[in-house]
Design a protein around this motif. Structure first.
Motif, mmCIF file in Angstrom:
data_model
loop_
_atom_site.group_PDB
_atom_site.id
_atom_site.type_symbol
_atom_site.label_atom_id
_atom_site.label_comp_id
_atom_site.label_asym_id
_atom_site.label_seq_id
_atom_site.Cartn_x
_atom_site.Cartn_y
_atom_site.Cartn_z
ATOM 1 N N LYS A 171 27.695 -20.226 -18.741
ATOM 2 C CA LYS A 171 26.763 -21.348 -18.768
ATOM 3 C C LYS A 171 27.591 -22.602 -19.024
ATOM 4 O O LYS A 171 28.089 -22.804 -20.149
ATOM 5 N N PHE A 172 27.784 -23.405 -17.980
ATOM 6 C CA PHE A 172 28.607 -24.611 -18.097
ATOM 7 C C PHE A 172 27.704 -25.790 -18.463
ATOM 8 O O PHE A 172 26.799 -26.142 -17.698
ATOM 9 N N ASP A 173 27.969 -26.367 -19.604
ATOM 10 C CA ASP A 173 27.218 -27.531 -20.069
ATOM 11 C C ASP A 173 28.056 -28.759 -19.708
ATOM 12 O O ASP A 173 29.148 -28.952 -20.237
ATOM 13 N N ILE A 174 27.537 -29.566 -18.781
ATOM 14 C CA ILE A 174 28.369 -30.632 -18.200
ATOM 15 C C ILE A 174 27.798 -32.005 -18.554
ATOM 16 O O ILE A 174 26.637 -32.290 -18.259
ATOM 17 N N SER A 175 28.609 -32.835 -19.197
ATOM 18 C CA SER A 175 28.177 -34.221 -19.441
ATOM 19 C C SER A 175 29.123 -35.174 -18.743
ATOM 20 O O SER A 175 30.332 -34.922 -18.687
ATOM 21 N N LYS A 176 28.557 -36.262 -18.238
ATOM 22 C CA LYS A 176 29.379 -37.252 -17.524
ATOM 23 C C LYS A 176 29.116 -38.634 -18.091
ATOM 24 O O LYS A 176 27.971 -38.990 -18.362
ATOM 25 N N GLU A 177 30.187 -39.394 -18.214
ATOM 26 C CA GLU A 177 30.029 -40.804 -18.599
ATOM 27 C C GLU A 177 31.122 -41.619 -17.916
ATOM 28 O O GLU A 177 32.143 -41.067 -17.498
ATOM 29 N N ILE A 178 30.870 -42.917 -17.833
ATOM 30 C CA ILE A 178 31.891 -43.804 -17.290
ATOM 31 C C ILE A 178 32.456 -44.600 -18.444
ATOM 32 O O ILE A 178 31.712 -45.207 -19.216
ATOM 33 N N SER A 179 33.765 -44.540 -18.600
ATOM 34 C CA SER A 179 34.382 -45.245 -19.713
ATOM 35 C C SER A 179 35.792 -45.633 -19.288
ATOM 36 O O SER A 179 36.500 -44.820 -18.665
ATOM 37 N N ASN A 180 36.164 -46.864 -19.594
ATOM 38 C CA ASN A 180 37.538 -47.282 -19.321
ATOM 39 C C ASN A 180 37.948 -47.147 -17.857
ATOM 40 O O ASN A 180 39.080 -46.760 -17.559
ATOM 41 N N GLY A 181 37.008 -47.374 -16.950
ATOM 42 C CA GLY A 181 37.336 -47.268 -15.519
ATOM 43 C C GLY A 181 37.518 -45.847 -15.031
ATOM 44 O O GLY A 181 38.045 -45.625 -13.941
ATOM 45 N N GLN A 182 37.077 -44.873 -15.837
ATOM 46 C CA GLN A 182 37.198 -43.465 -15.419
ATOM 47 C C GLN A 182 35.830 -42.793 -15.488
ATOM 48 O O GLN A 182 35.008 -43.139 -16.343
ATOM 49 N N ILE A 183 35.624 -41.789 -14.624
ATOM 50 C CA ILE A 183 34.465 -40.917 -14.796
ATOM 51 C C ILE A 183 34.966 -39.769 -15.636
ATOM 52 O O ILE A 183 35.914 -39.069 -15.253
ATOM 53 N N ILE A 184 34.341 -39.603 -16.769
ATOM 54 C CA ILE A 184 34.785 -38.541 -17.670
ATOM 55 C C ILE A 184 33.727 -37.449 -17.687
ATOM 56 O O ILE A 184 32.561 -37.695 -18.012
ATOM 57 N N LYS A 185 34.158 -36.282 -17.266
ATOM 58 C CA LYS A 185 33.232 -35.147 -17.189
ATOM 59 C C LYS A 185 33.676 -34.143 -18.244
ATOM 60 O O LYS A 185 34.835 -33.714 -18.231
ATOM 61 N N THR A 186 32.791 -33.824 -19.170
ATOM 62 C CA THR A 186 33.134 -32.835 -20.197
ATOM 63 C C THR A 186 32.412 -31.538 -19.861
ATOM 64 O O THR A 186 31.197 -31.546 -19.620
ATOM 65 N N ILE A 187 33.172 -30.462 -19.825
ATOM 66 C CA ILE A 187 32.621 -29.169 -19.412
ATOM 67 C C ILE A 187 32.785 -28.215 -20.590
ATOM 68 O O ILE A 187 33.907 -27.878 -20.976
ATOM 69 N N ALA A 188 31.657 -27.811 -21.155
ATOM 70 C CA ALA A 188 31.713 -26.928 -22.336
ATOM 71 C C ALA A 188 31.032 -25.604 -22.003
ATOM 72 O O ALA A 188 30.031 -25.571 -21.280
ATOM 73 N N PHE A 189 31.594 -24.520 -22.494
ATOM 74 C CA PHE A 189 31.019 -23.190 -22.251
ATOM 75 C C PHE A 189 31.597 -22.205 -23.262
ATOM 76 O O PHE A 189 32.580 -22.516 -23.945
#
Ligand SMILES: C[S@@+](CC[C@H](N)C(=O)[O-])C[C@H]1O[C@@H](n2cnc3c(N)ncnc32)[C@H](O)[C@@H]1O
Length: 248
Positions: A171-189
């Motif tokens: 079960k991949f829990d995926i959050s995305k945000e834009i910060s510092n000119g980057q798309i940051i995707k955090t993938i937790a499982f």
């Protein structure tokens, strides 16, 4: 052969992990084939032209290009992806591990492809320039460089801040945000009760920034497209930003 650095960069571990392959296992080979058919027709590459697939992953584009009679080298930083790709090697299809900033093949190519957002992973924008300079050094005088990136406008507009994907029992829990000119995707499982977490950080490079970067690195842009059918680029509706360039 490669110079490498010892920095703890996210893309060195995440792309090499089995969980990355599971999360992205539904990539479409048909879409990749359609794109390569359109692209090689547009470039009018002759049979046996030499093509470098830079950041080739498990080699899906390289293998298809080789079936189309091109001589292909695929390079990727992930040892596991290259070990997988090597199973498909032929007399005219070779794979090597290497970092796009530092590889040195002592060979020049008719075309260098960087496909499916395989760029913009670095903390420093200077590293982008190192990649482009290395590409220049591996391109024949009339060779083509093709970069296939996302359309930053659409990615920003359509960003889904949180989603859960279930694949192969994970079960991949995926959050995305834009910060510092980057798309940051955090993938937790979890794996057998143990928590894991990885991050992807990809530079939000807009079409203008890509154009400027290419121009200042000595490339001339010949064509731009907005999808794998090679329709025109539109900031609002296009999924991709695809550039065909050559050396100035
Ligand atoms: C989004 S995947 C695309 C892979 C492939 N082009 C495809 O479409 O299947 C990005 C790839 O870039 C590779 N990569 C990341 N950083 C790299 C680097 N510094 N040098 C070479 N390859 C790199 C990863 O290992 C991964 O296989």
């Amino acid at each position: 052969m490669d110079k490498t650095n010892n920095k703890n960069e996210w893309f060195k571990t995440w792309f090499d992990s089995p969980y990355y392959s599971i999360l992205y296992k539904n990539r479409s080979d048909e879409e990749a084939a359609l794109f390569l058919d359109n692209l090689t027709t547009k470039l009018d590459l002759p049979d046996r032209a030499r093509v470098l697939d830079l950041a080739c992953g498990k080699g899906r584009h390289s293998i298809y290009l080789n079936k189309k009679h091109f001589r292909v080298v695929g390079i990727d930083l992930s040892n596991n992806s290259i070990a997988h790709a090597k199973k498909y090697e032929t007399e005219t299809l070779h794979f090597e591990t290497g970092d796009m900033r530092y590889f040195n093949l002592s060979l020049k190519f008719d075309a260098i492809f960087n496909l499916f957002t395989s760029f913009g992973y670095f903390e420093s924008l200077d590293d982008n320039l190192k990649v482009l300079s290395n590409i220049k050094g591996h391109l024949l005088k009339d060779g083509f460089f093709v970069m296939d990136y996302f359309n930053a406008y659409k990615v920003e507009e359509a960003l889904i801040p949180h989603e859960v994907k279930e694949l192969d029992g994970y079960k991949f829990d995926i959050s995305k945000e834009i910060s510092n000119g980057q798309i940051i995707k955090t993938i937790a499982f979890d794996v057998e009760g143990q928590p894991f977490s990885f991050q992807e950080k990809v530079q939000l490079l807009y079409d203008e920034a890509i154009n400027e970067m290419l121009a200042s690195s000595g490339f001339e842009i010949l064509h731009t497209f907005g999808n794998y059918q090679l329709d025109s680029f539109n900031t609002k509706s296009s999924d991709r930003y695809i550039v065909i360039a050559k050396l100035k």
